[in-house]
Scaffold this active site. Structure first.
Site, mmCIF file in Angstrom:
data_model
loop_
_atom_site.group_PDB
_atom_site.id
_atom_site.type_symbol
_atom_site.label_atom_id
_atom_site.label_comp_id
_atom_site.label_asym_id
_atom_site.label_seq_id
_atom_site.Cartn_x
_atom_site.Cartn_y
_atom_site.Cartn_z
ATOM 1 C CG HIS A 34 -1.974 1.069 1.210
ATOM 2 N ND1 HIS A 34 -3.180 0.954 1.876
ATOM 3 C CD2 HIS A 34 -1.990 2.281 0.622
ATOM 4 C CE1 HIS A 34 -3.890 2.056 1.693
ATOM 5 N NE2 HIS A 34 -3.181 2.882 0.940
ATOM 6 C CG HIS B 258 -1.196 6.002 -2.995
ATOM 7 N ND1 HIS B 258 -2.279 5.676 -3.776
ATOM 8 C CD2 HIS B 258 -1.526 5.691 -1.724
ATOM 9 C CE1 HIS B 258 -3.242 5.187 -2.988
ATOM 10 N NE2 HIS B 258 -2.807 5.184 -1.737
ATOM 11 C CG HIS C 154 -7.484 3.117 -1.056
ATOM 12 N ND1 HIS C 154 -6.720 2.398 -1.940
ATOM 13 C CD2 HIS C 154 -6.626 3.956 -0.407
ATOM 14 C CE1 HIS C 154 -5.452 2.789 -1.823
ATOM 15 N NE2 HIS C 154 -5.367 3.736 -0.904
ATOM 16 C CD GLU D 240 -8.071 6.540 4.370
ATOM 17 O OE1 GLU D 240 -7.179 7.150 4.967
ATOM 18 O OE2 GLU D 240 -8.244 6.615 3.133
ATOM 19 C CG ASP E 185 -1.568 5.856 2.411
ATOM 20 O OD1 ASP E 185 -1.821 5.432 1.271
ATOM 21 O OD2 ASP E 185 -2.434 6.398 3.134
ATOM 22 C CG ASP E 186 0.189 9.116 -0.019
ATOM 23 O OD1 ASP E 186 0.307 8.803 -1.215
ATOM 24 O OD2 ASP E 186 -0.894 9.076 0.596
HETATM 25 ZN ZN LIG Z 1 -3.738 4.745 0.114
#
Ligand SMILES: [Zn+2]
Length: 352
Positions: A17, A19, A201, A204, A283-284
């Site tokens: 996971h 990006h 996704h 959230e 994630d990022d």
């Molecule tokens: Zn994500």
């Protein structure tokens, strides 16, 4: 208890996971912005990488991505992304790209994938990593655009276009609010028909029933985040029984989504104790000043987990991946072998 970050850096790890647009080095953002004449509101992009809300994060995230214009830009992003992740001990990854905005701005999926494929191949060759791609639909563009993206991807794969050899599957990301996951049934059906793996996704900003729908109605094989699942004990049991993986990002959930005040409150340990297959991811990472080694260290510290527990989590990352069974066995074996070499000697001063 703390586990030294250098120990966790040396441990081979998997990431499912991440990006790729969220891995761009600040210097690269500045450099590409200059070259492509994209005005940035700050002289130092590090000043941009501070935000107080998810909305603010999303606007910064788009600004960062908007500097990617040519095939070479995508190749540079991909190359640097692999090199930086390898320095944190990542040896295998399935990373997301979400091209909707770039396609809307006139770029072609063929060009984006060709650049990424070229950069990933060069990065993998230099580091010994293996990095695959998941093409994500952007929910902000709606289910029809999602289905078209999947069909376009399937067509490029059939034609043997450069970069498609790296694409394992599809997913979806971006906003969840006001989005019915069931709208994406046609896109997921098209992906399955084309032989693409499927994730998504969810959870959230949507209830546990939406997380379940991604698996049970869309046919996704795993869920990215899946946070709200923790609120529904019966669904937790169902995910545990079927070993449906959740790719979780504890620090991101604290820093970007503001879902928890600290990593200590993250539901991953509870879900894992209930038998759900969970994995740890960044994630990022460039936007949250993170790498996979630091994420492992932050989790170990927050939950009081020792080195062996973190090794088990790393191996669970292999189980949740889309590698074939022989490659899974080989990679799990590699992690276990390296862990034996790295395992810290017991502390003679520790109490019994
Ligand atoms: Zn994500």
């Amino acid at each position: 208890m703390t586990v030294a970050v250098e120990l966790l850096r040396a441990l081979p790890k998997v990431e499912l996971h991440c990006h790729i647009e969220g891995t761009m080095r600040p210097e690269t953002v500045m450099d590409l912005a200059r070259r492509n004449h994209v005005p940035l509101p700050a002289n130092d992009v590090r000043d941009l990488y501070r935000y107080r809300s998810l909305d603010e994060f999303l606007s910064v995230f788009w600004l960062v991505q908007s500097v990617l214009v040519s095939r070479d830009d995508w190749a540079r992003l991909a190359y640097e992304s692999v090199v930086d992740a390898a320095a944190a001990g990542r040896v295998y990854a399935e990373v997301f790209v979400t091209p909707a905005r770039h396609l809307a701005a006139g770029q072609s999926l063929r060009g984006v994938l060709a650049g990424l494929g070229e950069g990933l191949a060069a990065g993998d060759a230099d580091t010994g990593c293996r990095t695959m791609l998941i093409v994500d639909m952007d929910r902000a563009y709606g289910p029809d655009a999602g289905r078209q993206l999947v069909e376009g991807l399937a067509q490029l794969r059939r034609a043997g276009a450069v970069g498609t050899e790296r694409v394992l599957g599809i997913g979806m990301d971006s906003t969840e609010i006001g989005v019915d996951p069931l709208g994406y049934v046609p896109a997921y059906r098209a992906a399955a028909a084309a032989g693409l793996r499927r994730t998504g996704h969810q959870g959230e900003n949507s209830p546990a029933t939406a997380v379940a729908a991604v698996v049970e109605q869309l046919g996704a094989e795993r869920v990215d985040h899946g946070l709200s699942l923790a609120h529904d004990a019966a669904l937790v049991q169902r995910f545990a029984d079927r070993r449906v993986p959740l790719t979780m990002c504890p620090t991101s959930n604290v820093v970007i989504a503001n879902a928890f005040p600290t990593v200590a409150e993250h539901p991953l340990p509870r879900l894992r104790a209930a038998g759900v297959l969970v994995t740890i991811n960044t994630d990022d990472p460039a936007l949250t000043n993170l790498d996979l080694a630091r994420e492992y260290a932050a989790c170990a510290q927050a939950w009081g987990w020792d080195f062996d527990q973190m090794v088990d989590l790393a191996v669970d990352g292999v189980s949740a991946s889309w590698l074939d069974e022989a490659d899974k066995r080989a990679l799990a074996e590699r992690i276990r072998t390296e862990a034996v070499r790295l395992r810290p000697a017991p502390d003679p001063l520790a109490g019994s």
